[in-house]
Design a protein around this motif. Structure first.
Motif, PDB file in Angstrom:
ATOM      1  N   ASP A 181       0.815  -1.222   0.000  1.00 23.45           N
ATOM      2  CA  ASP A 181       0.000   0.000   0.000  1.00 23.45           C
ATOM      3  C   ASP A 181       0.847   1.270   0.000  1.00 23.45           C
ATOM      4  N   LYS A 182       2.060   1.199  -0.508  1.00 23.23           N
ATOM      5  CA  LYS A 182       2.923   2.376  -0.589  1.00 23.23           C
ATOM      6  C   LYS A 182       3.277   2.668  -2.041  1.00 23.23           C
ATOM      7  N   VAL A 288       8.424  -7.210  -8.877  1.00 19.55           N
ATOM      8  CA  VAL A 288       8.634  -7.288  -7.427  1.00 19.55           C
ATOM      9  C   VAL A 288       7.791  -6.235  -6.717  1.00 19.55           C
ATOM     10  N   ALA A 289       7.792  -5.011  -7.228  1.00 19.04           N
ATOM     11  CA  ALA A 289       6.978  -3.960  -6.614  1.00 19.04           C
ATOM     12  C   ALA A 289       5.500  -4.321  -6.641  1.00 19.04           C
ATOM     13  N   ASP A 290       5.064  -4.907  -7.749  1.00 17.55           N
ATOM     14  CA  ASP A 290       3.668  -5.318  -7.870  1.00 17.55           C
ATOM     15  C   ASP A 290       3.351  -6.455  -6.901  1.00 17.55           C
ATOM     16  N   LEU A 296       1.108   2.151  -6.057  1.00 26.04           N
ATOM     17  CA  LEU A 296       1.441   2.884  -7.276  1.00 26.04           C
ATOM     18  C   LEU A 296       2.915   2.672  -7.568  1.00 26.04           C
ATOM     19  N   ILE A 297       3.242   2.489  -8.845  1.00 23.50           N
ATOM     20  CA  ILE A 297       4.623   2.291  -9.266  1.00 23.50           C
ATOM     21  C   ILE A 297       4.984   3.398 -10.245  1.00 23.50           C
ATOM     22  N   SER A 329      -2.045  -1.019 -14.476  1.00 24.25           N
ATOM     23  CA  SER A 329      -3.016  -0.298 -13.658  1.00 24.25           C
ATOM     24  C   SER A 329      -2.349   0.510 -12.549  1.00 24.25           C
ATOM     25  N   LYS A 330      -1.091   0.166 -12.213  1.00 19.83           N
ATOM     26  CA  LYS A 330      -0.366   0.879 -11.154  1.00 19.83           C
ATOM     27  C   LYS A 330       0.740   1.766 -11.698  1.00 19.83           C
TER      28      LYS A 330
END
Length: 394
Positions: A181-182, A288-290, A296-297, A329-330
């Motif tokens: 959630d960051k 990895v972030a996803d 949000l990326i 989407s992010k």
């Protein structure tokens, strides 16, 4: 070092550019060692604009390319950027130049010929000019349809082979850096990354995103005054300094588990985790972030357009296109922020406004009936503060 020529009894400096030669097969490794005024000796077919930007930023005196800077495969932008920056480009001198020139040797470049300190010819190539570059680009434009067909075929092949990864994501190692959630800012040392990082300063200050660097993206963050939280990559282009700042290190390994980058980390006494995955390190960072639950990326310096995919010059870039579809989407591309918006109020304008406001308040106090009372109160308050402040040092 001078190259004296004897003419009519006088020692005269020969024509051309004299400088220290820096030699490396990999341009992205070479730029870490270049100093202003050096002559960069590279072996880089289809010189891309990211590499050209790095060479320009290093303020090299000239570039000698063992390969063809424009092969005709597609219209790459690197040579054009060098010419616009006024940096001579000697093209297609042959691979043997890499063994003939010792790194750090003083050389002289006169037009299209490279000499050593004894005035012996080391290499001869083609001096790139606007005319020769225009002709090469005209041929390269004709090759674009073929490259698009090849890119499409590679994309479909990767989609068939790695559909499970694209559908379900990847299994990431356990990280202490929390991304759930960051916002996560993924930084690649790509095209115009400096401008984008400068434009994102207010965003970074306000949202404090997780800073996830891809290989030399860690050096880009350090250069901008930030410390990466996580570094992902095969560890071939990131500096030792960046690896030692305390970030979590994830080595992108081959799908079969081989991870050459782990050897470098062990040599530096550092710990890291291995992550086998297909595709590029840029793809792995986004996945990895996803997988870690980023809300949000944001990306800086990543490959985004078809031209950039072709500029990378390898079939693996098809995975980047598909990875963008998975996390789309992010995903937010920060590249155009500095072009989309610039503050219309300069620092000088704000300073002038503050001075004008102070003068206005001073005039109002001076001519107001209550001015003397307000002036006495300000004076008493100031003396009280000064007495308290000086008391701290007694």
């Amino acid at each position: 070092m001078r190259f004296p020529h004897v003419r009519r009894g006088k020692a005269e400096e020969p024509p051309g550019i004299v400088g220290v030669a820096r030699v490396d097969l990999r341009t992205k490794v070479l730029v870490r060692r270049l100093e202003p005024g050096d002559i960069a000796v590279i072996d880089h077919a289809d010189l891309d604009r990211v590499s050209a930007d790095e060479l320009i930023a290093c303020r090299v005196a000239a570039v000698v390319n063992a390969a063809k800077s424009v092969t005709g495969r597609y219209p790459n932008l690197g040579p054009r950027l060098l010419l616009e920056a006024g940096i001579p480009l000697i093209d297609d001198v042959g691979a043997e130049v890499l063994s003939r020139i010792a790194d750090g040797a003083t050389v002289r470049l006169d037009k299209d010929v490279l000499y050593n300190a004894r005035d012996q010819v080391l290499a001869k190539g083609v001096l790139m000019t606007e005319e020769t570059l225009d002709a090469a680009m005209e041929d390269a434009n004709a090759g674009v349809p073929t490259q698009i067909d090849s890119f499409a075929a590679n994309t479909l092949e990767f989609l068939r082979r790695e559909r499970d990864m694209l559908t379900h994501g990847i299994d990431v190692p356990r990280l202490t850096t929390r991304m759930l959630d960051k916002h996560v800012l993924v930084v690649v040392r790509g095209y115009r990354y400096r401008e984008d990082l400068r434009a994102l300063r207010p965003y970074i200050r306000e949202y404090r995103p997780v800073l996830l660097a891809v290989d030399a993206g860690a050096d880009a963050l350090l250069e901008a005054g930030y410390r990466p939280h996580v570094i992902i990559g095969d560890m071939d282009s990131v500096s030792d300094e960046a690896l030692q700042v305390g970030a979590e290190l994830v080595v992108h390994a081959y799908p079969d588990g081989r991870a050459p980058g782990m050897g470098r980390l062990r040599g530096l006494g550092l710990d890291g985790v291995s992550l086998p995955a297909p595709g590029t390190s840029e793809d792995v960072a986004l996945l990895v972030a996803d997988a870690c639950g980023a809300s949000l990326i944001a990306v800086v310096g990543t490959h985004w357009t078809l031209e950039e995919f072709l500029d990378k010059g390898r079939p693996g870039m098809a995975s980047t296109f598909l990875t963008h579809l998975r996390v789309g989407s992010k995903l937010v591309n920060a590249r155009g922020v500095h072009q989309l918006y610039q503050s219309r109020i300069s620092g000088w304008a704000l300073a002038a406004l503050m001075i004008a406001a102070a003068v206005t308040i001073g005039v109002a106090i001076a001519y107001s009936p209550t001015g003397p009372i307000l002036g006495n109160w300000i004076s008493a308050t100031w003396h009280t503060f000064a007495y308290w402040f000086t008391g701290l040092f007694k």
